[in-house]
Structure formats: structure tokens, C-alpha cells
Motif scaffolding. Structure first.
Motif, PDB file in Angstrom:
ATOM      1  N   UNK A  11       0.749  -1.261   0.081  1.00 60.04           N
ATOM      2  CA  UNK A  11       0.142  -0.142  -0.016  1.00 60.04           C
ATOM      3  C   UNK A  11       1.020   1.067  -0.127  1.00 60.04           C
ATOM      4  N   UNK A  12       0.567   2.343  -0.852  1.00 63.94           N
ATOM      5  CA  UNK A  12       1.348   3.454  -0.914  1.00 63.94           C
ATOM      6  C   UNK A  12       0.475   4.592  -1.308  1.00 63.94           C
ATOM      7  N   UNK A  13       0.775   5.721  -0.863  1.00 63.60           N
ATOM      8  CA  UNK A  13      -0.085   6.900  -1.230  1.00 63.60           C
ATOM      9  C   UNK A  13       0.138   7.280  -2.881  1.00 63.60           C
ATOM     10  N   UNK A  14      -0.661   8.161  -3.264  1.00 64.34           N
ATOM     11  CA  UNK A  14      -0.490   8.798  -4.434  1.00 64.34           C
ATOM     12  C   UNK A  14       0.741   9.269  -4.824  1.00 64.34           C
ATOM     13  N   UNK A  15       1.623   9.342  -5.698  1.00 65.56           N
ATOM     14  CA  UNK A  15       2.740   9.997  -5.808  1.00 65.56           C
ATOM     15  C   UNK A  15       4.040   9.119  -5.574  1.00 65.56           C
ATOM     16  N   UNK A  16       3.737   8.327  -4.522  1.00 60.35           N
ATOM     17  CA  UNK A  16       4.843   7.448  -4.087  1.00 60.35           C
ATOM     18  C   UNK A  16       5.370   6.406  -4.862  1.00 60.35           C
ATOM     19  N   UNK A  17       6.234   5.548  -4.515  1.00 59.73           N
ATOM     20  CA  UNK A  17       7.085   4.542  -5.346  1.00 59.73           C
ATOM     21  C   UNK A  17       6.950   2.962  -4.688  1.00 59.73           C
TER      22      UNK A  17
END
Length: 123
Positions: A11-17
Motif C-alpha cells: 500500500x502506498x499513497x499517490x505519488x509514491x513509489x
């Protein structure tokens, strides 16, 4: 006999990698084209990126400039570096490899798949 094992989803936030890995094991003779595919809920599986044994790459238009596929032929492993992730990238990502392997004195060529790894991008 030949197995593909993926890792690196999450799980990652938008804009992440995120970086996905896919390691092939077994009596491998050679691995030809490798690739990543994804399937979102209610959608058909789609191509994300492919890479030939010589390193030629191909990307879906939706990921060009954000995702990078690579491979380490010595380790029979491919990678997918995903940057600037968007909520629409949320899907189960599966690796694929065109593998030639040996069983006794017989050579086989098979299209092999990993088990899939979930990538979720929150907005």
C-alpha cells in the motif's frame, strides 16, 4: 519445475513509489522475454511492460515515464520500479517469463507466471 516468485507489493499513497521483484528458479536454461501484467477488479489483465533478453523494453502508454522494467540475467530476476503512482495503478501485478528449461535430456519452453502481488495506491 520452474517457479516465479514475486515480492514488493503493498500500500502506498499517490505519488509514491514501489519496486516489484520477480525471481525465477528451477532447471532454467535461458529466459527469453520477461514482463509484468496487471489486473484491476472487474477489468481484464493488461500488459504493463516487457523486456527482452537483450534489454529492449516496451511499456503500456499509461505507465510510460513512470515505470521502469529491468532484469538481472545472472540472477534470473526482473524488476519493476514504479514511481509517481496513481490510484488507477491499483491492481494485482503478475510477472511473466518465457522460459526454456531442461528435464532430464529434454528441453521445454514454457510461458510461466508468478502468483501475483497486490499494489494499492491510495488517493
Amino acid at each position: 519445475q520452474v517457479q516465479l516468485v514475486e515480492s514488493g507489493g503493498g500500500l502506498v499513497q499517490a505519488g509514491g513509489s514501489l519496486r516489484l521483484s520477480c525471481a525465477a528458479s528451477g532447471p532454467i536454461v535461458t529466459i527469453n522475454t520477461m514482463g509484468w501484467y496487471r489486473q484491476a477488479p472487474g477489468e481484464q489483465r493488461e500488459l504493463v511492460a516487457t523486456i527482452t533478453k537483450g534489454g529492449t523494453t516496451n511499456y503500456a502508454d499509461s505507465v510510460k515515464g513512470r515505470f521502469t522494467i529491468s532484469r538481472d540475467n545472472a540472477k534470473n530476476t526482473q524488476y519493476l520500479q514504479m514511481n509517481s503512482l496513481k490510484p488507477e495503478d491499483t491492481a494485482v501485478y503478475s510477472c511473466n517469463a518465457d522460459i526454456t528449461f531442461r528435464s532430464g535430456t529434454i528441453y521445454y519452453r514454457r510461458d510461466s507466471w508468478g502468483q501475483g502481488t497486490q499494489v494499492t495506491v491510495s488517493s
